[in-house]
Design a protein around this motif. Structure first.
Motif, PDB file in Angstrom:
ATOM      1  N   GLN A 191       0.820  -1.206   0.000  1.00 16.52           N
ATOM      2  CA  GLN A 191       0.000   0.000   0.000  1.00 16.52           C
ATOM      3  C   GLN A 191       0.856   1.259   0.000  1.00 16.52           C
ATOM      4  O   GLN A 191       0.466   2.282  -0.578  1.00 16.52           O
ATOM      5  CB  GLN A 191      -0.946  -0.018   1.196  1.00 16.52           C
ATOM      6  CG  GLN A 191      -2.061  -1.042   1.042  1.00 16.52           C
ATOM      7  CD  GLN A 191      -2.966  -1.129   2.252  1.00 16.52           C
ATOM      8  OE1 GLN A 191      -2.507  -1.279   3.392  1.00 16.52           O
ATOM      9  NE2 GLN A 191      -4.266  -1.053   2.032  1.00 16.52           N
ATOM     10  N   GLN A 194       1.705   1.690  -3.615  1.00 17.47           N
ATOM     11  CA  GLN A 194       0.573   2.229  -4.371  1.00 17.47           C
ATOM     12  C   GLN A 194       0.373   3.714  -4.071  1.00 17.47           C
ATOM     13  O   GLN A 194       0.111   4.514  -4.979  1.00 17.47           O
ATOM     14  CB  GLN A 194      -0.710   1.466  -4.025  1.00 17.47           C
ATOM     15  CG  GLN A 194      -1.909   1.939  -4.845  1.00 17.47           C
ATOM     16  CD  GLN A 194      -3.234   1.535  -4.244  1.00 17.47           C
ATOM     17  OE1 GLN A 194      -3.346   1.281  -3.040  1.00 17.47           O
ATOM     18  NE2 GLN A 194      -4.266   1.469  -5.075  1.00 17.47           N
ATOM     19  N   LEU A 207      -3.843  -1.839  -6.706  1.00 23.62           N
ATOM     20  CA  LEU A 207      -2.903  -2.388  -5.731  1.00 23.62           C
ATOM     21  C   LEU A 207      -2.365  -3.754  -6.136  1.00 23.62           C
ATOM     22  O   LEU A 207      -1.464  -4.283  -5.485  1.00 23.62           O
ATOM     23  CB  LEU A 207      -3.591  -2.467  -4.364  1.00 23.62           C
ATOM     24  CG  LEU A 207      -2.788  -2.896  -3.151  1.00 23.62           C
ATOM     25  CD1 LEU A 207      -1.621  -1.935  -2.865  1.00 23.62           C
ATOM     26  CD2 LEU A 207      -3.694  -2.976  -1.919  1.00 23.62           C
TER      27      LEU A 207
END
Length: 433
Positions: A191, A194, A207
């Motif tokens: 994350q 991303q 993701l």
């Protein structure tokens, strides 16, 4: 961490061979080559940042999308996998607030941790990715300090294996090891990657790429809760079933295809918006089919076809993961072929409608079909478009006994080196030393 010269000696004497086999899923024959690559990277680090350093070695793999073509941005399901091509780094803490990263073949990137604001002039650069991942770790409350790193990558840009995700996960894995005591989960590292790509780099990606690189192996993902996506590794040994994974380069450029890529989520969102929802995952499939005439009238036919693909491929991605878990490999191959047909017929991401005369992906898919049709075993191969589509690469699962003739045929038709034989890598982002 280990003093550089001591680390190099450890690597060259085979001290990492067992870990290399575990991480890369390889045999003894590949260990020397991988160890030498680490040693060469340590030499490059030393020439840039000095020999009197305590260093660590890190690795993050490229990824391949197995199932769920354009389902992630609609909060659906995806099956992906890490591959044995990776980006590695030799890294060491520094006493400054600077992160210095020199990647082979590129200028050194330097960011100052005292200024982690988004910079417009850095969009679409590796510096933006480093700054963004660092900013995310700082926001999570970690005392990030400076470090120096030298990186080299087998995951080439444009290969369809997500070089950007491998780099993001590599930076996140370094930060997690050097400054967070390894406390962060693989999903949190994904994350962070991303976040860097979306906010700092300027690319509105999902993701899937980062999660597959960070977690490793076959990975089944559910993006129903986009803030807390679920990901679970699927234990499956492709080699034990006598198959290998091939990625075939179609040699088609992604340039000028941004409108085609953007149209897919935009049109799926149009269908969802008809039902006052944000994404198709929120629209029950029976309700969609009950309203086909009205939806066609409201948004047109191609968005409807792309929605039909979403519902079917979302189910397939889950069924593919289940088939691998149960060892139903023939079912898995059938689902892969179905997904490929759906991408061609419904999703329509095989060629650009505005460039109908340029169909490199279509031709490649047709050539694989031609090769497969001449084999003595029916349905021996499984293949589909790989990734976003329109250009780039095609994926195929090929029996080992046919791999030599398959590679020879693909390279003869598409050019030498077009077909790459890969392994699924069991491990994701990893501190090797």
């Amino acid at each position: 961490m280990m003093e550089l010269q001591e680390a190099k000696k450890e690597v060259m004497l085979g001290g990492l061979h067992e870990k290399i086999k575990q991480v890369y899923g390889c045999g003894d024959e590949d260990c020397e080559t991988i160890a030498q690559r680490y040693a060469d990277a340590m030499d490059c680090f030393a020439s840039l940042y000095g020999t009197d350093r305590d260093i660590s070695i890190f690795s993050a793999p490229g990824r391949t999308e197995i199932g769920g073509n354009h389902t992630d941005h609609q909060h659906g399901h995806v099956l992906a996998a890490a591959v044995n091509l990776d980006t590695i780094a030799v890294a060491a803490r520094s006493s400054s607030s600077l992160i210095r990263v020199k990647s082979q073949g590129y200028p050194e990137d330097v960011i100052d941790l005292t200024d982690l604001a988004v910079r417009e002039e850095e969009k679409n650069t590796s510096r933006a990715l480093i700054r963004g991942v660092a900013a995310r770790f700082v926001r999570m409350g970690y005392p990030i300090n400076g470090f120096d790193a030298y990186t080299t990558s087998q995951v080439k840009s444009g290969s369809g294996l997500s070089s950007s995700a491998a780099f993001e996960v590599l930076i996140g894995t370094i930060l997690n090891a050097l400054f967070c005591d390894g406390k962060e989960s693989m999903m949190q590292i994904a994350q962070a990657g991303q976040y860097a790509e979306n906010v700092y780099f300027g690319k509105p990606s999902g993701l899937m790429d980062q999660a597959a690189s960070s977690i490793g192996g076959f990975v089944s993902m559910d993006f129903g809760d986009i803030k807390k996506p679920k990901a679970k590794q699927v234990v499956f040994d492709l080699n034990s079933y006598g198959y290998v994974l091939c990625i075939i380069d179609t040699h088609a450029s992604h340039a000028d295809l941004t409108p085609d890529y953007a149209a897919i989520p935009a049109e799926m969102h149009q269908v969802a918006a008809y039902f006052d929802k944000d994404v198709l995952r929120e629209v029950p499939e029976p309700l969609f089919y009950q309203n086909i005439p009205q939806v066609r009238e409201a948004v047109g036919d191609r968005p409807v076809l792309r929605a039909m693909h979403f519902y079917a491929d979302d189910r397939r991605a889950q069924a593919e993961a289940s088939a691998l878990r149960r060892g139903y490999f023939e079912k898995f191959k059938r689902l892969i072929r179905e997904s490929g047909n759906s991408s061609f017929m419904y999703l329509q991401n095989i060629y650009s409608a505005s460039s109908w005369d340029k169909q490199a992906v279509s031709v490649t898919l047709g050539l694989i079909d031609h090769f497969a049709s001449h084999l003595p075993e029916k349905d021996a191969l499984a293949w589909r478009v790989h990734g976003g589509g329109f250009a780039g690469t095609v994926q195929a699962f090929v029996p080992q006994k046919y791999i030599e003739s398959f590679v020879t045929a693909m390279d003869a038709w598409l050019g030498e080196g077009s077909c790459r034989v890969l392994r699924v890598r069991p491990a994701g982002g990893t501190q090797m030393l």
